[in-house]
Design a protein around this motif. Structure first.
Motif, short mmCIF file in Angstrom:
data_model
loop_
_atom_site.label_atom_id
_atom_site.label_comp_id
_atom_site.label_asym_id
_atom_site.label_seq_id
_atom_site.Cartn_x
_atom_site.Cartn_y
_atom_site.Cartn_z
N ALA A 106 0.83 -1.21 0.00
CA ALA A 106 0.00 0.00 0.00
C ALA A 106 0.87 1.26 0.00
N PHE A 107 1.93 1.26 0.78
CA PHE A 107 2.84 2.41 0.78
C PHE A 107 3.56 2.55 -0.56
N LEU A 108 3.93 1.43 -1.18
CA LEU A 108 4.53 1.48 -2.52
C LEU A 108 3.52 2.01 -3.54
N TRP A 109 2.24 1.64 -3.38
CA TRP A 109 1.19 2.16 -4.26
C TRP A 109 1.08 3.67 -4.11
N LEU A 110 1.14 4.17 -2.87
CA LEU A 110 1.06 5.62 -2.65
C LEU A 110 2.26 6.35 -3.26
N ILE A 111 3.43 5.77 -3.13
CA ILE A 111 4.63 6.38 -3.73
C ILE A 111 4.52 6.38 -5.25
N ALA A 112 4.08 5.25 -5.83
CA ALA A 112 3.92 5.17 -7.28
C ALA A 112 2.88 6.17 -7.77
N ALA A 113 1.79 6.32 -7.05
CA ALA A 113 0.75 7.28 -7.44
C ALA A 113 1.28 8.71 -7.43
N ASN A 114 2.07 9.04 -6.45
CA ASN A 114 2.64 10.39 -6.39
C ASN A 114 3.67 10.61 -7.50
N LEU A 115 4.46 9.59 -7.81
CA LEU A 115 5.41 9.72 -8.91
C LEU A 115 4.70 9.86 -10.26
#
Length: 78
Positions: A8-17
């Motif tokens: 989930a945290f990786l998803w949030l980072i990917a979404a921001n990138l």
């Protein structure tokens, strides 16, 4: 930290990138892919880590994808 929370945290980072990249379609294709990946992830986090973490991940996803939610809300009010 459990595996679903890491994803989930990786998803949030990917979404921001993804949001930082230029896009011709105003990021709608990326938003649809993020939604399709994010909905099962919220269920996975809720099942593994509990409802509090599930609600926090849902709130984080809603903050990142706020414009699709705003447009959905406007369409539902009509």
């Amino acid at each position: 930290m459990t595996t679903p929370l890491i994803f989930a945290f990786l998803w949030l980072i990917a979404a921001n990138l993804i949001a930082m990249l230029p896009s011709r379609d105003k990021h709608w294709r990326a938003a649809l892919v993020l939604i399709a990946c994010g909905i099962p992830m919220v269920g996975w986090v809720t099942a593994e880590a509990g409802p509090l973490w599930g609600m926090l991940v849902l709130a984080g996803g809603a903050l990142v994808l706020r414009w699709p939610l705003i447009w959905l809300w406007r369409a539902m009010r009509r």
